[in-house]
Design a protein around this motif. Structure first.
Motif, PDB file in Angstrom:
ATOM      1  N   ILE A 217      65.659  31.930 -19.420  1.00  0.00           N
ATOM      2  CA  ILE A 217      65.285  32.548 -18.151  1.00  0.00           C
ATOM      3  C   ILE A 217      65.300  34.073 -18.296  1.00  0.00           C
ATOM      4  O   ILE A 217      66.193  34.627 -18.937  1.00  0.00           O
ATOM      5  N   PRO A 218      64.329  34.769 -17.695  1.00  0.00           N
ATOM      6  CA  PRO A 218      64.376  36.240 -17.717  1.00  0.00           C
ATOM      7  C   PRO A 218      65.572  36.773 -16.928  1.00  0.00           C
ATOM      8  O   PRO A 218      66.022  36.143 -15.971  1.00  0.00           O
ATOM      9  N   PHE A 219      66.058  37.935 -17.328  1.00  0.00           N
ATOM     10  CA  PHE A 219      67.112  38.578 -16.559  1.00  0.00           C
ATOM     11  C   PHE A 219      66.946  40.086 -16.604  1.00  0.00           C
ATOM     12  O   PHE A 219      66.240  40.639 -17.446  1.00  0.00           O
ATOM     13  N   LYS A 220      67.630  40.742 -15.674  1.00  0.00           N
ATOM     14  CA  LYS A 220      67.824  42.185 -15.751  1.00  0.00           C
ATOM     15  C   LYS A 220      69.271  42.455 -15.373  1.00  0.00           C
ATOM     16  O   LYS A 220      69.883  41.687 -14.617  1.00  0.00           O
ATOM     17  N   ILE A 221      69.819  43.523 -15.891  1.00  0.00           N
ATOM     18  CA  ILE A 221      71.207  43.867 -15.609  1.00  0.00           C
ATOM     19  C   ILE A 221      71.295  44.626 -14.285  1.00  0.00           C
ATOM     20  O   ILE A 221      70.553  45.590 -14.062  1.00  0.00           O
ATOM     21  N   ASP A 222      72.175  44.152 -13.428  1.00  0.00           N
ATOM     22  CA  ASP A 222      72.389  44.796 -12.139  1.00  0.00           C
ATOM     23  C   ASP A 222      72.989  46.183 -12.345  1.00  0.00           C
ATOM     24  O   ASP A 222      73.883  46.376 -13.162  1.00  0.00           O
ATOM     25  N   ARG A 223      72.467  47.186 -11.595  1.00  0.00           N
ATOM     26  CA  ARG A 223      72.944  48.564 -11.697  1.00  0.00           C
ATOM     27  C   ARG A 223      72.997  48.995 -13.166  1.00  0.00           C
ATOM     28  O   ARG A 223      74.011  49.432 -13.663  1.00  0.00           O
ATOM     29  N   PHE A 224      71.872  48.868 -13.820  1.00  0.00           N
ATOM     30  CA  PHE A 224      71.790  48.984 -15.276  1.00  0.00           C
ATOM     31  C   PHE A 224      72.438  50.249 -15.838  1.00  0.00           C
ATOM     32  O   PHE A 224      73.254  50.185 -16.765  1.00  0.00           O
ATOM     33  N   LYS A 225      72.108  51.413 -15.300  1.00  0.00           N
ATOM     34  CA  LYS A 225      72.561  52.660 -15.910  1.00  0.00           C
ATOM     35  C   LYS A 225      74.077  52.797 -15.916  1.00  0.00           C
ATOM     36  O   LYS A 225      74.663  53.291 -16.889  1.00  0.00           O
ATOM     37  N   TYR A 254      73.223  36.988  -9.933  1.00  0.00           N
ATOM     38  CA  TYR A 254      72.578  36.653  -8.668  1.00  0.00           C
ATOM     39  C   TYR A 254      71.245  35.976  -8.991  1.00  0.00           C
ATOM     40  O   TYR A 254      70.418  36.539  -9.719  1.00  0.00           O
ATOM     41  N   ALA A 255      71.043  34.783  -8.470  1.00  0.00           N
ATOM     42  CA  ALA A 255      69.840  34.017  -8.787  1.00  0.00           C
ATOM     43  C   ALA A 255      68.666  34.438  -7.904  1.00  0.00           C
ATOM     44  O   ALA A 255      68.834  34.766  -6.731  1.00  0.00           O
ATOM     45  N   VAL A 256      67.475  34.426  -8.496  1.00  0.00           N
ATOM     46  CA  VAL A 256      66.221  34.610  -7.757  1.00  0.00           C
ATOM     47  C   VAL A 256      65.410  33.343  -7.975  1.00  0.00           C
ATOM     48  O   VAL A 256      65.144  32.963  -9.121  1.00  0.00           O
ATOM     49  N   ARG A 257      65.042  32.686  -6.880  1.00  0.00           N
ATOM     50  CA  ARG A 257      64.311  31.414  -6.964  1.00  0.00           C
ATOM     51  C   ARG A 257      62.955  31.539  -6.282  1.00  0.00           C
ATOM     52  O   ARG A 257      62.757  32.379  -5.407  1.00  0.00           O
ATOM     53  N   ASN A 258      62.025  30.656  -6.700  1.00  0.00           N
ATOM     54  CA  ASN A 258      60.718  30.671  -6.042  1.00  0.00           C
ATOM     55  C   ASN A 258      60.741  29.743  -4.834  1.00  0.00           C
ATOM     56  O   ASN A 258      61.779  29.179  -4.478  1.00  0.00           O
ATOM     57  N   SER A 259      59.590  29.562  -4.207  1.00  0.00           N
ATOM     58  CA  SER A 259      59.530  28.804  -2.962  1.00  0.00           C
ATOM     59  C   SER A 259      59.852  27.327  -3.141  1.00  0.00           C
ATOM     60  O   SER A 259      60.154  26.631  -2.173  1.00  0.00           O
ATOM     61  N   SER A 260      59.805  26.839  -4.381  1.00  0.00           N
ATOM     62  CA  SER A 260      60.180  25.450  -4.676  1.00  0.00           C
ATOM     63  C   SER A 260      61.638  25.322  -5.088  1.00  0.00           C
ATOM     64  O   SER A 260      62.070  24.273  -5.551  1.00  0.00           O
ATOM     65  N   ASN A 261      62.381  26.411  -4.958  1.00  0.00           N
ATOM     66  CA  ASN A 261      63.805  26.473  -5.301  1.00  0.00           C
ATOM     67  C   ASN A 261      64.057  26.412  -6.803  1.00  0.00           C
ATOM     68  O   ASN A 261      65.177  26.138  -7.251  1.00  0.00           O
ATOM     69  N   LYS A 264      63.996  31.398 -11.134  1.00  0.00           N
ATOM     70  CA  LYS A 264      62.960  32.211 -11.763  1.00  0.00           C
ATOM     71  C   LYS A 264      63.535  33.285 -12.667  1.00  0.00           C
ATOM     72  O   LYS A 264      63.016  33.544 -13.747  1.00  0.00           O
ATOM     73  N   ARG A 265      64.610  33.942 -12.224  1.00  0.00           N
ATOM     74  CA  ARG A 265      65.260  34.957 -13.043  1.00  0.00           C
ATOM     75  C   ARG A 265      66.659  35.223 -12.517  1.00  0.00           C
ATOM     76  O   ARG A 265      67.030  34.758 -11.435  1.00  0.00           O
ATOM     77  N   LEU A 266      67.427  35.980 -13.276  1.00  0.00           N
ATOM     78  CA  LEU A 266      68.787  36.340 -12.902  1.00  0.00           C
ATOM     79  C   LEU A 266      68.946  37.852 -12.874  1.00  0.00           C
ATOM     80  O   LEU A 266      68.357  38.551 -13.696  1.00  0.00           O
ATOM     81  N   THR A 267      69.735  38.324 -11.940  1.00  0.00           N
ATOM     82  CA  THR A 267      70.204  39.708 -11.956  1.00  0.00           C
ATOM     83  C   THR A 267      71.674  39.636 -12.360  1.00  0.00           C
ATOM     84  O   THR A 267      72.518  39.187 -11.580  1.00  0.00           O
ATOM     85  N   ILE A 268      71.972  40.025 -13.594  1.00  0.00           N
ATOM     86  CA  ILE A 268      73.305  39.799 -14.166  1.00  0.00           C
ATOM     87  C   ILE A 268      74.243  40.949 -13.832  1.00  0.00           C
ATOM     88  O   ILE A 268      73.950  42.116 -14.121  1.00  0.00           O
TER      89      ILE A 268
END
Length: 276
Positions: A217-225, A254-261, A264-268
């Motif tokens: 699954i794709p992710f991005k780091i929360d408050r990256f800097k 924190y999970a991000v889901r599409n309309s089918s639940n 889709k990706r995570l904010t780690i």
């Protein structure tokens, strides 16, 4: 005199009222706004060595125009004119083919479809920054939701980006609408078990394999800097995996889901070593 280069991007609506040459005015306007934003973001990134610009109204190094619609079908045509400096850097003989490969890779990533670039330039971009197309996909997400409006409202069944006199490149449909129609990021932190498989230390984007669902699954780091501990943990997890040391972590995200639940990706927010 230095040479500029122009090309046409045709956007074709098929099915339902679009086959009769009609779309609801509000739906069409929202879709056109989505087209403008999507094309400008991709054209700017292509012309500026991968720079992804937020809230972009006009690309640098190129100009984009809406051309007159054709009779007998519901099509929009966007003209892209690359400036002389961009043409000289990328080369006149390959710039059109390279752009279409870049454009197709960007849209495909944004709607969750596999695509293997076929030009050396775009393959090099992907190899140099393995998360680039995931980063541009997130930037295109909201604009693609707007672009899909006629499909959502059943004014059209599909919307196709077509390269004139060559072939259709990407077709949007109900499945792609579902993919880009995300819910708000969940407010509560959830913990997953997994390991980082790709990570860009300059942007904080990457991919993580989650044991619970058996997928990457794709992710991005929360408050990256400022989130230095998560930066280091992501790099360590990927390094350990490469050296066959598993690299497993408890991942608070924190999970991000599409309309089918579907996830889709995570904010780690954090990584924890398993025995902590």
């Amino acid at each position: 005199m230095k040479e500029t280069k122009s090309l046409e991007v045709v956007i074709r609506y098929d099915g339902s009222t679009a086959d009769a040459g009609h779309l609801n005015l509000y739906q069409a306007a929202e879709s056109l706004d989505g087209i403008a934003r999507v094309v400008n973001v991709v054209v700017h990134a292509f012309a500026n060595q991968g720079e992804i610009r937020e809230r972009l109204t006009a690309p640098e190094g190129a100009q984009t125009y809406l051309s007159a619609a054709k009779k007998g079908c519901f099509e929009e045509s966007v003209t892209v004119v690359f400036g002389a400096e961009v043409v000289e850097r990328i080369k006149p003989s390959v710039i059109v083919g390279n752009f279409w490969d870049f454009f197709t890779a960007s849209i495909s990533a944004a709607i969750g479809r596999d695509y293997d670039p076929n030009t050396p330039m775009v393959r090099k971009i992907s190899e140099k920054n393995e998360t680039f197309f995931e980063e541009i996909a997130e930037e295109l997400e909201n604009s693609l939701q707007r672009l899909h409006r006629p499909i959502k409202s059943q004014g059209a069944h599909t919307i196709t980006f077509s390269r004139p006199y060559v072939r259709d490149m990407v077709t949007l449909d109900r499945d792609s609408l579902d993919y880009v129609s995300i819910r708000e990021q969940e407010k509560d932190l959830t913990y997953w078990r997994g390991n980082v498989t790709k990570y860009n230390s300059l942007s904080g984007y990457g991919r993580v394999y989650l044991d619970e669902i058996g997928e990457t699954i794709p992710f991005k780091i929360d408050r990256f800097k400022e989130n230095v501990s998560a930066q280091r943990a992501a790099a360590a997890s990927m390094s350990e995996r490469v050296h066959e040391e598993a690299g497993k972590r408890r991942i608070g995200a924190y999970a991000v889901r599409n309309s089918s639940n579907t996830l889709k990706r995570l904010t780690i927010a954090e990584f924890k070593v398993e025995d902590e």
